[in-house]
Motif scaffolding. Structure first.
Motif, PDB file in Angstrom:
ATOM      1  N   SER A 228     -27.550  -1.878 -12.692  1.00 44.05           N
ATOM      2  CA  SER A 228     -28.260  -1.954 -13.975  1.00 44.05           C
ATOM      3  C   SER A 228     -27.346  -2.644 -14.982  1.00 44.05           C
ATOM      4  O   SER A 228     -26.134  -2.755 -14.764  1.00 44.05           O
ATOM      5  CB  SER A 228     -28.592  -0.550 -14.461  1.00 44.05           C
ATOM      6  N   ALA A 229     -27.929  -3.079 -16.111  1.00 45.68           N
ATOM      7  CA  ALA A 229     -27.126  -3.711 -17.168  1.00 45.68           C
ATOM      8  C   ALA A 229     -26.095  -2.711 -17.693  1.00 45.68           C
ATOM      9  O   ALA A 229     -24.955  -3.073 -18.001  1.00 45.68           O
ATOM     10  CB  ALA A 229     -28.036  -4.186 -18.293  1.00 45.68           C
ATOM     11  N   GLY A 230     -26.483  -1.449 -17.762  1.00 49.25           N
ATOM     12  CA  GLY A 230     -25.579  -0.408 -18.250  1.00 49.25           C
ATOM     13  C   GLY A 230     -24.371  -0.231 -17.332  1.00 49.25           C
ATOM     14  O   GLY A 230     -23.244  -0.053 -17.799  1.00 49.25           O
ATOM     15  N   HIS A 231     -24.627  -0.291 -16.018  1.00 50.29           N
ATOM     16  CA  HIS A 231     -23.526  -0.138 -15.046  1.00 50.29           C
ATOM     17  C   HIS A 231     -22.540  -1.305 -15.176  1.00 50.29           C
ATOM     18  O   HIS A 231     -21.325  -1.099 -15.186  1.00 50.29           O
ATOM     19  CB  HIS A 231     -24.103  -0.061 -13.630  1.00 50.29           C
ATOM     20  N   VAL A 232     -23.085  -2.517 -15.318  1.00 45.98           N
ATOM     21  CA  VAL A 232     -22.235  -3.713 -15.469  1.00 45.98           C
ATOM     22  C   VAL A 232     -21.405  -3.600 -16.754  1.00 45.98           C
ATOM     23  O   VAL A 232     -20.188  -3.842 -16.755  1.00 45.98           O
ATOM     24  CB  VAL A 232     -23.105  -5.000 -15.474  1.00 45.98           C
ATOM     25  N   ALA A 233     -22.053  -3.187 -17.832  1.00 50.45           N
ATOM     26  CA  ALA A 233     -21.335  -3.039 -19.111  1.00 50.45           C
ATOM     27  C   ALA A 233     -20.234  -1.986 -18.999  1.00 50.45           C
ATOM     28  O   ALA A 233     -19.133  -2.154 -19.549  1.00 50.45           O
ATOM     29  CB  ALA A 233     -22.324  -2.664 -20.214  1.00 50.45           C
ATOM     30  N   GLY A 234     -20.525  -0.916 -18.256  1.00 49.81           N
ATOM     31  CA  GLY A 234     -19.534   0.149 -18.059  1.00 49.81           C
ATOM     32  C   GLY A 234     -18.302  -0.348 -17.315  1.00 49.81           C
ATOM     33  O   GLY A 234     -17.169   0.047 -17.618  1.00 49.81           O
ATOM     34  N   LEU A 235     -18.518  -1.235 -16.321  1.00 49.39           N
ATOM     35  CA  LEU A 235     -17.384  -1.794 -15.572  1.00 49.39           C
ATOM     36  C   LEU A 235     -16.517  -2.655 -16.497  1.00 49.39           C
ATOM     37  O   LEU A 235     -15.288  -2.589 -16.465  1.00 49.39           O
ATOM     38  CB  LEU A 235     -17.890  -2.658 -14.399  1.00 49.39           C
ATOM     39  N   ILE A 236     -17.192  -3.465 -17.312  1.00 43.97           N
ATOM     40  CA  ILE A 236     -16.458  -4.388 -18.196  1.00 43.97           C
ATOM     41  C   ILE A 236     -15.647  -3.609 -19.243  1.00 43.97           C
ATOM     42  O   ILE A 236     -14.494  -3.942 -19.519  1.00 43.97           O
ATOM     43  CB  ILE A 236     -17.439  -5.383 -18.866  1.00 43.97           C
ATOM     44  N   SER A 237     -16.241  -2.539 -19.771  1.00 45.12           N
ATOM     45  CA  SER A 237     -15.504  -1.786 -20.804  1.00 45.12           C
ATOM     46  C   SER A 237     -14.491  -0.821 -20.182  1.00 45.12           C
ATOM     47  O   SER A 237     -13.529  -0.422 -20.836  1.00 45.12           O
ATOM     48  CB  SER A 237     -16.485  -1.029 -21.699  1.00 45.12           C
ATOM     49  N   GLY A 238     -14.707  -0.455 -18.926  1.00 43.14           N
ATOM     50  CA  GLY A 238     -13.857   0.574 -18.307  1.00 43.14           C
ATOM     51  C   GLY A 238     -12.575   0.059 -17.667  1.00 43.14           C
ATOM     52  O   GLY A 238     -11.702   0.861 -17.322  1.00 43.14           O
ATOM     53  N   TYR A 239     -12.465  -1.268 -17.483  1.00 46.05           N
ATOM     54  CA  TYR A 239     -11.288  -1.807 -16.783  1.00 46.05           C
ATOM     55  C   TYR A 239     -10.675  -2.956 -17.576  1.00 46.05           C
ATOM     56  O   TYR A 239     -11.322  -3.577 -18.417  1.00 46.05           O
ATOM     57  CB  TYR A 239     -11.677  -2.283 -15.377  1.00 46.05           C
ATOM     58  N   ASN A 240      -9.427  -3.262 -17.246  1.00 44.10           N
ATOM     59  CA  ASN A 240      -8.722  -4.389 -17.877  1.00 44.10           C
ATOM     60  C   ASN A 240      -7.834  -5.043 -16.809  1.00 44.10           C
ATOM     61  O   ASN A 240      -7.705  -4.500 -15.698  1.00 44.10           O
ATOM     62  CB  ASN A 240      -7.909  -3.890 -19.078  1.00 44.10           C
ATOM     63  N   PRO A 241      -7.211  -6.170 -17.109  1.00 45.47           N
ATOM     64  CA  PRO A 241      -6.413  -6.857 -16.080  1.00 45.47           C
ATOM     65  C   PRO A 241      -5.218  -6.049 -15.560  1.00 45.47           C
ATOM     66  O   PRO A 241      -4.629  -6.405 -14.544  1.00 45.47           O
ATOM     67  CB  PRO A 241      -5.943  -8.127 -16.811  1.00 45.47           C
ATOM     68  N   GLU A 242      -4.870  -4.973 -16.238  1.00 48.99           N
ATOM     69  CA  GLU A 242      -3.800  -4.095 -15.730  1.00 48.99           C
ATOM     70  C   GLU A 242      -4.322  -3.204 -14.598  1.00 48.99           C
ATOM     71  O   GLU A 242      -3.606  -2.911 -13.646  1.00 48.99           O
ATOM     72  CB  GLU A 242      -3.289  -3.178 -16.864  1.00 48.99           C
ATOM     73  N   THR A 243      -5.583  -2.778 -14.742  1.00 50.89           N
ATOM     74  CA  THR A 243      -6.134  -1.829 -13.760  1.00 50.89           C
ATOM     75  C   THR A 243      -6.908  -2.536 -12.642  1.00 50.89           C
ATOM     76  O   THR A 243      -7.106  -1.967 -11.571  1.00 50.89           O
ATOM     77  CB  THR A 243      -7.070  -0.809 -14.447  1.00 50.89           C
TER      78      THR A 243
END
Ligand SMILES: [Zn+2]
Length: 302
Positions: A228-243
């Protein structure tokens, strides 16, 4: 003179036919399994795959052509772990060749004896989970695939016992080659042990885990379930290039979503080769692994 030539031609043709007839006719569900059969059977087998390299074996439809192909085979190899649950049971029901049906002398479940990873505690079949028996994509990792190669060798010995020694020797060679190649890549990946990765479908997981990478999340919330769009948004906000160091996906899923997640996090997107024959150079089970490992290595080192 003319008669002699015709006679000689007939001998050549009949000799050719007898060689062709002597080969063990094998049908597999995937090109990965066809590669393992070729590695173990060599010139003694004539193998064809029911799926093409860029077809996702989760989602094929049973066709009359498949029934004919299996009916004419001496041996049939399926991946197992329910990878082909949507089409193979119907194909096997329709075939008149009892030898290649489950329980028959020419039937091989290549997953037999393999310990599946990611066996779900609760099965979400109603939600479209296509991995109810655990992850079925073990052929992406050659050492786990040694047991599949052993199952194939045992099948070939059952249907063609005269050549048992050759099949055993080829199996030993495969075990040696796969151990060497996987060890080589494990050493190369040593500096990135534990590096985070997001995947789309759980297709490359056996390989990624063998290389010591850490699969932190998946774009599909469940195997086979579109995000879902919500799941995709959650991935983008939940991770960064460190993780997360990169996102990896299969070419048959929506690459726009893969790019959106990778760009959103700020890491590279790696589109892997999902099967033997799906990329240049990935022409056998070992080169498939090496091609994918090289793609990951390039993403980590650039
Ligand atoms: Zn899958």
């Amino acid at each position: 003179m003319k008669k002699t030539i015709i006679f000689l031609l007939m001998i050549i043709i009949s000799a050719g036919l007898s060689v062709a007839n002597a080969r063990v006719r094998v049908t597999t569900t995937t090109t990965d399994l066809a590669s393992l059969v070729e590695i173990i059977g060599g010139d003694l087998v004539d193998v064809t795959s029911l799926s093409r390299p860029l077809q996702d074996a989760h989602y094929l439809d049973a066709t009359p052509g498949m029934v004919v192909r299996i009916s004419r085979s001496d041996m049939f190899v399926e991946n197992g772990f329910e990878l082909e649950m949507g089409w193979i049971p119907e194909v096997l029901r329709e075939t008149r060749n009892r030898r290649v049906r489950r329980g028959g002398v020419g039937h091989v479940d290549a997953s037999s004896g393999i310990q599946a990873i990611q066996v779900p505690e609760r099965i979400h079949r109603d939600m479209g989970d296509v991995h109810p028996s655990g992850n079925p994509h073990y052929t992406l990792e050659p050492v786990t695939s040694q047991q599949a190669a052993r199952n194939i060798a045992n099948g070939l010995i059952r249907v063609d016992g005269d050549n048992a020694e050759i099949y055993r020797r080829n199996l030993e060679q495969y075990i040696e080659d796969s151990n060497r190649i996987v060890s080589k890549w494990q050493e190369k990946f040593e500096p990135w042990k534990g590096a985070g990765i997001i995947i789309y479908h759980k297709h490359f997981d056996y390989m990624l885990l063998k290389l010591g990478l850490n699969i932190v999340d998946a774009i599909e919330p469940l195997p086979g379930l579109a995000p879902s769009a919500g799941h995709v948004a959650g991935l983008i906000s939940g991770y960064n290039p460190e993780t997360v160091r990169f996102v990896m996906m299969e070419p048959w899923h929506d690459q726009r979503v893969g790019k959106q997640v990778a760009n959103g996090i700020g890491v590279p997107l790696v589109v892997g080769c999902p099967t033997v024959g799906s990329c240049d150079g990935a022409d056998c089970i070992l080169s498939l692994f090496e091609t994918n490992a090289q793609k990951l290595f390039d993403a980590l080192t650039k």
